[in-house]
Enzyme design. Structure first.
Site, short mmCIF file in Angstrom:
data_model
loop_
_atom_site.label_atom_id
_atom_site.label_comp_id
_atom_site.label_asym_id
_atom_site.label_seq_id
_atom_site.Cartn_x
_atom_site.Cartn_y
_atom_site.Cartn_z
CE1 TYR A 94 -4.37 -2.52 5.30
CE2 TYR A 94 -3.92 -0.30 4.78
CZ TYR A 94 -4.14 -1.44 4.31
OH TYR A 94 -4.09 -1.73 3.18
CE LYS A 136 -1.84 -4.75 3.44
NZ LYS A 136 -2.06 -5.80 2.48
CB SER A 153 -0.83 0.03 1.17
OG SER A 153 -1.41 1.20 1.50
N1 LIG Z 1 -8.93 -1.19 -1.12
C1 LIG Z 1 -7.85 -0.43 -1.23
O1 LIG Z 1 -7.95 0.83 -1.01
C2 LIG Z 1 -6.32 -0.91 -0.85
C3 LIG Z 1 -5.27 0.14 -0.83
C4 LIG Z 1 -3.93 -0.52 -0.81
C5 LIG Z 1 -3.73 -1.94 -0.54
N2 LIG Z 1 -4.82 -2.60 -0.61
C6 LIG Z 1 -4.52 -4.23 -0.15
O2 LIG Z 1 -5.40 -4.85 -1.14
C7 LIG Z 1 -5.88 -6.14 -0.69
C8 LIG Z 1 -7.18 -6.33 -0.85
O3 LIG Z 1 -7.90 -5.32 -0.45
P1 LIG Z 1 -9.58 -5.06 -1.04
O4 LIG Z 1 -9.68 -3.83 -0.85
O5 LIG Z 1 -9.65 -6.23 -2.00
O6 LIG Z 1 -10.02 -5.69 0.41
P2 LIG Z 1 -11.09 -6.81 0.78
O7 LIG Z 1 -11.62 -6.74 2.05
O8 LIG Z 1 -12.42 -6.59 -0.20
O9 LIG Z 1 -10.52 -8.10 0.55
C9 LIG Z 1 -9.67 -8.73 1.35
C10 LIG Z 1 -10.06 -10.36 1.41
O10 LIG Z 1 -9.36 -11.14 1.90
C11 LIG Z 1 -10.14 -12.10 2.77
N3 LIG Z 1 -9.24 -12.29 3.92
C12 LIG Z 1 -8.79 -11.46 5.03
N4 LIG Z 1 -8.14 -12.27 5.81
C13 LIG Z 1 -8.25 -13.58 5.31
C14 LIG Z 1 -7.56 -14.64 6.10
N5 LIG Z 1 -6.74 -14.57 7.26
N6 LIG Z 1 -7.62 -15.82 5.35
C15 LIG Z 1 -8.35 -15.86 4.12
N7 LIG Z 1 -8.75 -14.91 3.74
C16 LIG Z 1 -8.81 -13.75 4.13
C17 LIG Z 1 -11.36 -11.58 2.97
O11 LIG Z 1 -12.58 -12.44 3.28
C18 LIG Z 1 -11.67 -10.70 1.84
O12 LIG Z 1 -12.19 -11.40 0.85
C19 LIG Z 1 -5.39 -6.03 0.89
O13 LIG Z 1 -4.07 -6.76 1.15
C20 LIG Z 1 -5.30 -4.55 1.11
O14 LIG Z 1 -4.42 -4.17 2.25
C21 LIG Z 1 -6.11 -2.12 -0.52
#
Ligand SMILES: NC(=O)c1ccc[n+]([C@@H]2O[C@H](COP(=O)([O-])OP(=O)(O)OC[C@H]3O[C@@H](n4cnc5c(N)ncnc54)[C@H](O)[C@@H]3O)[C@@H](O)[C@H]2O)c1
Length: 338
Positions: A141, A145, A117
Site C-alpha cells: 500500500y 503511494k 501518506s
Molecule cells: N484513512 C487514512 O487513514 C489515510 C491515511 C493516509 C492517506 N490516506 C489516503 O486518503 C485517501 C482517501 O482515504 P479514505 O480513508 O477516505 O478511504 P476510503 O476507502 O473511505 O475512500 C476511497 C474512495 O475511493 C474510491 N475508489 C477506490 N478506487 C477507485 C477507482 N479506481 N475509481 C474510482 N473510485 C475509487 C472508493 O470507492 C472510496 O469511496 C486514499 O488515497 C488514502 O490512501 C488515508
C-alpha cells in the site's frame, strides 16, 4: 471554485466535499463505490465511474469546464489487504492513477492535489518527520503511494501540470455536522477500535506493542481531525498557485506537504483521552506488536502553515467526541445493524 474529487464517496473525500461546500465551493464527485458509500454523495454532483474511465472524465470536463483542480483521493487503502493482494493495489492505485493523471493533463486540468501518506516515512530518532526525511514505504500500500508521488512529480516536470502531494498522518474523527465519517464496517485503526470497544461491538481493546522506544513504550502517531484535514484541502485549492510562489523554489512544479498536528500522541495517551471523553474505562489489555507494526512518527507541520496557511485546530478530545457520536449514528445511517 469547482473542484473534482476522486474518491469523494469515501471517508476523507466526502469530508473534503463538505468542507468545500461550507466554504462556498462546488465539489464534483467521481467514485466507483468500490468501497465508498452512495449515502455520502447525496445532493452532490456525482459521477459513478472508475478513475481509469477516460470517457467518464471526458464527460465530466465537458459538462464542467470550470473545474479548476482535481483532488485525487480514490485508492484502495487497507495495508494487510495490500500484502495479500499486491496486484490489485498496484493496478487500482498506480496504473489507474497514471492513466488518470495523463487524461487530466490532456483535458486541461493542470492542478492536482494528491492524497499521500505518512506511511512513506522511515523511522527517525525522535519520531518527528519533515518532508525531506528519509522514506521507506513498508507495505505494498505505502509503495503504491510512493510510486504515485514519483509519477505525479515526473509528469509535472514534463508538462504544464502542477501537483501537490499531501502526506496525511492519522486522520480520525468525523464531520462535526455528522454528514459522513468512517464507513469501514470493521475498523482496524486505533480510534475506530476504541469506539467499537466502547459501543460493545468488540470485547476488548488491544494495546499492541508496549516496548517501543517512546515515552511510555506504546506506538506514537499524529492524530489529525478529519475536518482539519479536509480544510487543508480547501486551503490547498484556494492557495494552489500561491503555494508554489511561496515555496523555496517557485519554479518547481511539484510540492510535498505534511498534514499533521505536529504533536505525537502515544497509544496509552489516546486511550486515556478516550476514557476521559467517554466518561468510563474501557476493557483493554496489553499485547505484543502485530507483524509490520512500527513505533511510529509525527509531523513537522511547518510547511503546511507556510505554503497553505493551514494548521490543525481541533483537539484530540473533539476528534474522539465526533468519532463516538458518528460511531453510534452510522449503525443506522449506513445500515450496520447486524
Ligand atoms: N484513512 C487514512 O487513514 C489515510 C491515511 C493516509 C492517506 N490516506 C489516503 O486518503 C485517501 C482517501 O482515504 P479514505 O480513508 O477516505 O478511504 P476510503 O476507502 O473511505 O475512500 C476511497 C474512495 O475511493 C474510491 N475508489 C477506490 N478506487 C477507485 C477507482 N479506481 N475509481 C474510482 N473510485 C475509487 C472508493 O470507492 C472510496 O469511496 C486514499 O488515497 C488514502 O490512501 C488515508
Amino acid at each position: 471554485m469547482k473542484v473534482l474529487i476522486t474518491g469523494g464517496a469515501g471517508y476523507i473525500g466526502s469530508t473534503i466535499a463538505s468542507a468545500l461546500e461550507d466554504t462556498g465551493h462546488t465539489p464534483v464527485i467521481l467514485d466507483s463505490l468500490i468501497t465508498g458509500r452512495i449515502e455520502f454523495t447525496r445532493g452532490r454532483i456525482f459521477y459513478h465511474a472508475d478513475i481509469a474511465d477516460t470517457q467518464a472524465l471526458e464527460t465530466i470536463f465537458r459538462e464542467h469546464p470550470d473545474i479548476v483542480a482535481t483532488i485525487h483521493c480514490a485508492a484502495l487503502i487497507i495495508v494487510p489487504e495490500s500484502v495479500a493482494r499486491p496486484y490489485d493495489y498496484y493496478k487500482e492505485n498506480v496504473s489507474k492513477s497514471l492513466e488518470m493523471f495523463h487524461t487530466l493533463d490532456r483535458l486541461g486540468c493542470k492542478r492536482v492535489v494528491f492524497s499521500s501518506s505518512a506511511s512513506l516515512y522511515d523511522l527517525v530518532p525522535g519520531f518527528m518527520v519533515r518532508e525531506d526525511s528519509p522514506l521507506k514505504p513498508g507495505s505494498p500500500y505505502a509503495r503504491t503511494k510512493y510510486m504515485m508521488e514519483m509519477i505525479l512529480a515526473d509528469l509535472c516536470a514534463a508538462s504544464e501540470m502542477r501537483g501537490i502531494s499531501l502526506r496525511y498522518f492519522n486522520p480520525i474523527g468525523a464531520d462535526p455536522q455528522m454528514r459522513s465519517g468512517l464507513h469501514i464496517q470493521h475498523p482496524t485503526l486505533v480510534l475506530g477500535l476504541l469506539v467499537e470497544t466502547a459501543l460493545g461491538r468488540k470485547p476488548v481493546f488491544d494495546i499492541t506493542g508496549t516496548h517501543w522506544p517512546t515515552r511510555d513504550g506504546t506506538g506514537i502517531r499524529d492524530y489529525v481531525h478529519v475536518w482539519d484535514l479536509a480544510m487543508a484541502h480547501v486551503k490547498a485549492v484556494e492557495n494552489f498557485d500561491a503555494a508554489f510562489a511561496r515555496s523555496e523554489r517557485p519554479d518547481q512544479p511539484y510540492l510535498v506537504i505534511n498534514l499533521g498536528t505536529g504533536q505525537g500522541v502515544t497509544v496509552r495517551e489516546i486511550v486515556n483521552a478516550f476514557e476521559k471523553v467517554y466518561g468510563q474505562e474501557i476493557n483493554k489489555r496489553e499485547m505484543p506488536p502485530r507483524p509490520g507494526d512500527v513505533a511510529g512518527a509525527y509531523a513537522n507541520a511547518d510547511t503546511a502553515q507556510r505554503l497553505l496557511g493551514w494548521k490543525a485546530e481541533l483537539s484530540l478530545e473533539q476528534s474522539i467526541a465526533d468519532a463516538l457520536k458518528w460511531g453510534e449514528l452510522r449503525v443506522k445511517l449506513l445500515d450496520y445493524t447486524k
